[in-house]
Design a protein around this motif. Structure first.
Motif, PDB file in Angstrom:
ATOM      1  N   PHE A  86       0.774  -1.149  -0.188  1.00  0.00           N
ATOM      2  CA  PHE A  86      -0.023  -0.150   0.114  1.00  0.00           C
ATOM      3  C   PHE A  86       0.917   1.355   0.208  1.00  0.00           C
ATOM      4  O   PHE A  86       2.082   1.159   0.669  1.00  0.00           O
ATOM      5  CB  PHE A  86      -0.825  -0.080   1.228  1.00  0.00           C
ATOM      6  CG  PHE A  86      -1.848  -1.241   1.192  1.00  0.00           C
ATOM      7  CD1 PHE A  86      -2.751  -1.366   0.265  1.00  0.00           C
ATOM      8  CD2 PHE A  86      -2.053  -1.907   2.166  1.00  0.00           C
ATOM      9  CE1 PHE A  86      -3.701  -2.199   0.209  1.00  0.00           C
ATOM     10  CE2 PHE A  86      -2.715  -2.804   2.241  1.00  0.00           C
ATOM     11  CZ  PHE A  86      -3.966  -2.866   1.198  1.00  0.00           C
ATOM     12  N   TYR A  92       2.021   1.217   7.841  1.00  0.00           N
ATOM     13  CA  TYR A  92       1.186   0.148   8.079  1.00  0.00           C
ATOM     14  C   TYR A  92       2.017  -1.111   8.603  1.00  0.00           C
ATOM     15  O   TYR A  92       1.534  -1.832   9.485  1.00  0.00           O
ATOM     16  CB  TYR A  92       0.383  -0.304   6.935  1.00  0.00           C
ATOM     17  CG  TYR A  92      -0.470   1.001   6.674  1.00  0.00           C
ATOM     18  CD1 TYR A  92      -1.716   1.156   6.965  1.00  0.00           C
ATOM     19  CD2 TYR A  92      -0.427   1.107   5.212  1.00  0.00           C
ATOM     20  CE1 TYR A  92      -2.435   2.251   6.839  1.00  0.00           C
ATOM     21  CE2 TYR A  92      -1.283   2.297   4.629  1.00  0.00           C
ATOM     22  CZ  TYR A  92      -2.161   2.890   5.412  1.00  0.00           C
ATOM     23  OH  TYR A  92      -3.088   3.733   5.108  1.00  0.00           O
ATOM     24  N   SER A 187      -3.513   6.342   7.682  1.00  0.00           N
ATOM     25  CA  SER A 187      -4.389   6.797   6.331  1.00  0.00           C
ATOM     26  C   SER A 187      -4.700   8.156   6.187  1.00  0.00           C
ATOM     27  O   SER A 187      -4.511   8.890   5.094  1.00  0.00           O
ATOM     28  CB  SER A 187      -5.636   5.824   6.345  1.00  0.00           C
ATOM     29  OG  SER A 187      -5.398   4.632   6.402  1.00  0.00           O
TER      30      SER A 187
END
Length: 419
Positions: A86, A92, A187
């Protein structure tokens, strides 16, 4: 005079264990009831005469064996398999690896030290802001007090006379909620800052990373699985986990040998003795608190302010946030539990498991908040980033923790659903 002595010793930076013991001695002296001196030693011994406390050195030893045995870096590689591709993948990975570590180490300070060494240089090298890299790593350490096993839960369970295994289970849902909140924070920051795009591992590399990490996953499975299925007590699970960690580090990863055990045993004994002595001193202090009927007096005062359990928990959260800024989380937990728990249970009918989860998460925030902020200084020392720079990047994570605390305070089912 006794309360003044307590405050003076606290602000004179006297170790909290000595503050508690000396305050209790001074109270006996002031009371003139010298017969109580005979009970002083008995009360200290009674404070540590608990089988559950054996879990503390065993969990600390497990963390030592993991750090030295090469399990940490392999868990980080395993996390890379799931989220590494990602945008902002390394952030993450940091969060997911912190979840793995929280299920093994159980100590926020130890976790911050280990993960700061492993993750901050890697994130900085890939173009992340050093302050954010250190802040996200330090925030991940806050998962340790709620995702089982938790050293704070062991201590709270002993003080509150609750089953430690049930406390561990009570922390599962709150721990997952906190991890999800941190995921949202990462995020949101990633959308604003446009984090570097990650790369997915090739299938052979991914399989190799998972295979290498598989033995390390046996440790959280042994701890949590043993407790959930009633196979072992938390203390027995900790002993099994430390044995597994040693066997994996020695026979599988070959990064430690039996010769290394001496130094690890010494570090474990030193760190454990500090905690155990605090508990012994706190038992004497709690004896004085009960003798003086302080919980009843404080309950009568607070009940004039509010009769609502949620409002009471909000007041407690605000007070403990201030306490945690000045006193180490373990010391603060030992100090406030004998005073506040009877009020929460008897005056507001608050579930003791919910209360334990709320105050444990609240107090560990002090690791990352000035003026004490031990976790900030640990992350700074391990990463080379200034403490103020880390704190400036930390506020979104702290805001997420505050929101989770409000949720846990309002909905007891989040802490008690699995028990």
């Amino acid at each position: 005079m006794t309360p003044f002595l307590f405050v003076i010793l606290m602000f004179a930076s006297v170790p909290i264990a000595l503050v508690l013991a000396l305050t209790a001695l001074w109270y006996i002296h002031e009371s003139g009831n010298t017969v109580l001196y005979d009970s002083f030693g008995q009360q200290m011994f009674a404070g540590v005469e608990n089988y559950g406390l054996l879990a503390i050195p065993l969990f600390i030893l497990t963390g030592e064996l993991m750090n030295e045995g090469g399990m940490t870096k392999r868990l980080v590689q395993a996390a890379r398999v799931f989220v590494g591709g990602f945008r902002g993948g390394l952030a993450y990975i940091n969060l997911l690896a912190n979840m793995f570590m929280a299920a093994i180490i159980g100590s926020a300070a130890s976790q911050i030290a280990v993960m700061s060494r492993a993750m901050v240089p890697a994130m900085t090298k890939e173009g992340y802001d050093p302050g954010f890299a250190a802040a996200s790593t330090a925030a991940g350490g806050l998962l340790a007090p709620v995702i089982p096993p938790s050293m704070l839960f062991v201590i709270y369970g002993v003080l509150a006379q609750l089953p430690i295994g049930d406390l561990f289970i009570a922390g599962i849902i709150p721990g997952l909620i906190l991890a999800l909140a941190f995921l949202v924070v990462i995020s949101a920051i990633g959308l604003v800052r446009q984090f570097p795009k990650g790369e997915w591992m090739t299938l052979p590399d991914a399989l190799r990373a998972l295979r290498n990490a598989l033995p390390a996953f046996l440790i959280p499975l042994a701890i949590v699985g043993g407790i959930l299925f009633g196979i072992a007590t938390p203390t027995e699970s900790a002993a099994i986990a430390s044995l597994i960690a040693f066997a994996i580090g020695w026979l599988v990863y070959r990064e430690i040998t039996p010769r290394d055990l001496g130094a690890m045993f010494m570090r474990t004994a030193t760190n454990s003795s500090l905690v155990i002595f605090m508990i012994a001193a706190a038992n004497v202090f709690g004896w004085v608190v009960i003798y003086e009927e302080l919980p009843q007096t404080l309950a009568a005062f607070i009940s004039t302010v509010t009769s609502d359990p949620f409002t009471f928990l909000l007041i407690v959260n605000l007070c403990l946030l201030f306490v945690g800024m000045l006193i180490d989380g373990i010391a603060a937990l030992i100090l406030v539990t004998p005073i506040l728990l009877p009020i929460a249970m008897n005056s507001y009918d608050i579930d003791p498991f919910q209360f334990g989860v709320v105050i444990s998460l609240n107090l560990v925030l002090g690791l990352l908040t000035p003026p004490v902020g031990v976790g900030l200084y640990i992350a700074s020392a391990m990463s080379g980033v200034r403490p103020f720079t880390i704190f400036a990047a930390l506020w979104p994570f702290l805001l997420a923790v505050f929101l989770v605390l409000i949720l846990l305070s309002y909905f007891p089912i989040l802490s008690t659903a699995l028990i």
